[in-house]
Design a protein around this motif. Sequence first.
Motif, mmCIF file in Angstrom:
data_model
loop_
_atom_site.group_PDB
_atom_site.id
_atom_site.type_symbol
_atom_site.label_atom_id
_atom_site.label_comp_id
_atom_site.label_asym_id
_atom_site.label_seq_id
_atom_site.Cartn_x
_atom_site.Cartn_y
_atom_site.Cartn_z
ATOM 1 N N SER A 33 9.406 -5.481 -4.802
ATOM 2 C CA SER A 33 9.720 -5.660 -3.385
ATOM 3 C C SER A 33 10.184 -7.084 -3.101
ATOM 4 C CB SER A 33 8.501 -5.321 -2.526
ATOM 5 O OG SER A 33 8.155 -3.957 -2.651
ATOM 6 N N GLN A 81 13.589 -3.882 6.516
ATOM 7 C CA GLN A 81 12.793 -3.824 7.745
ATOM 8 C C GLN A 81 12.334 -2.392 8.019
ATOM 9 O OE1 GLN A 81 14.848 -5.216 11.238
ATOM 10 N NE2 GLN A 81 13.280 -4.449 12.632
ATOM 11 N N CYS A 84 9.455 -1.643 5.849
ATOM 12 C CA CYS A 84 8.269 -2.333 6.380
ATOM 13 C C CYS A 84 7.668 -1.540 7.533
ATOM 14 C CB CYS A 84 8.640 -3.738 6.843
ATOM 15 S SG CYS A 84 9.022 -4.903 5.513
ATOM 16 N N ASN A 96 3.796 -6.174 5.418
ATOM 17 C CA ASN A 96 4.875 -5.342 5.944
ATOM 18 C C ASN A 96 5.250 -5.760 7.358
ATOM 19 O OD1 ASN A 96 5.677 -3.236 3.975
ATOM 20 N ND2 ASN A 96 3.521 -2.679 4.060
ATOM 21 N N ASP A 97 4.247 -5.918 8.203
ATOM 22 C CA ASP A 97 4.514 -6.198 9.616
ATOM 23 C C ASP A 97 5.168 -7.557 9.822
ATOM 24 O OD1 ASP A 97 3.543 -3.747 10.330
ATOM 25 O OD2 ASP A 97 1.602 -4.471 11.039
ATOM 26 N N GLY A 100 8.672 -7.595 8.418
ATOM 27 C CA GLY A 100 9.493 -6.794 9.325
ATOM 28 C C GLY A 100 9.830 -7.530 10.599
#
Length: 346
Positions: A33, A81, A84, A96-97, A100
């Motif tokens: 990732s 994004q 995410c 992730n947040d 994103g």
Amino acid sequence: MPRAEDDKGLATADARYWMGVLSNYRTPNRLRSVTELLITALPLIALWTAAWFAFWLGHAWASLLIAIPAGGFVVRLFMIQHDCGHGTFFPGRRANDWVGRIIGVLTLTPYDWWRRTHAIHHATSGNLDRRGIGDIDTLTVREYQARSTWGRLQYRLYRHPLVMFVLGPAYLFFLRHRLPFGLMRGGWQPWVSTMATNAGIAVIVAALMWLIGIQAFLVVHLPIMMLAAMAGVWLFYVQHQFERTVWEHDERWTLHQAALYGSSHYDLPAWLHWFTANIGIHHVHHLSSRIPYYRLPVVLRDHPELREFGRITLPESLRCVRLVLWDESQRRLVSFRDAGAGRRPR
């Protein structure tokens, strides 16, 4: 090509079976990732810088040419994004947040607001009784024919390619994303997300205009973002607006059936799959949205029978533009002409 209406019970069983199979592909790889993020962000920065340098040398035409691949990298950044938002790009939700949210400033898309509307899209895609959030407005033939002359004209304008793929993307990314329309009563988070994104955009725009000048910024940045916005809307359109998609009323609609039979497999050339982060393998994504995008090709490699579900090629996808109404009797999308859409129902 497998069709949902061939045997509804069998179709639903197939979809649920695949849900179980696909659960084996959900785990993201943190190193992969991070690598995907770097090979997307760094070339984008380099191309943006090259476009500005070309403009500075007096070659605005070269800057516009560079905008084409740069726009492709913006699309790819948006797809990160997107992952995410599904909680699939990193193992932890916090990573992730925040990734994103940061990307959302660069893609002009408030992350938390978009994540909520996109979740609604996944939960209602193909449901005729739950249209309106996170989808392309689609009328049935009967609904269209029942409209007034002005109502039919409005829908025709909305569905015109110039509006759908040029004016629409500009409105969506430059204006509509600045306020959380559709979730005005959804609590404070969509508002905070949107306003924070707007503030981040304002800071970056102001800084770049101060550094390189207003004209240079507009010539370099606007074409990149506009091309990315148009490509993004096109991809979203083709993923569900193809002839043999599936729409059902609520009493017949099932999540798994709509995912497998109502989402396309947009079979693109390999280099376009790379730039679009495999989002064309959309039927698999809708069946199991927790699969990281870089594992979607592995699913097709391991289970080649999934290739034919909703498969459309690049030339075939161009014909989807004329498909604008859902014909409930034929169970397919049709054009205005094919539906005899100028006539009112008796």
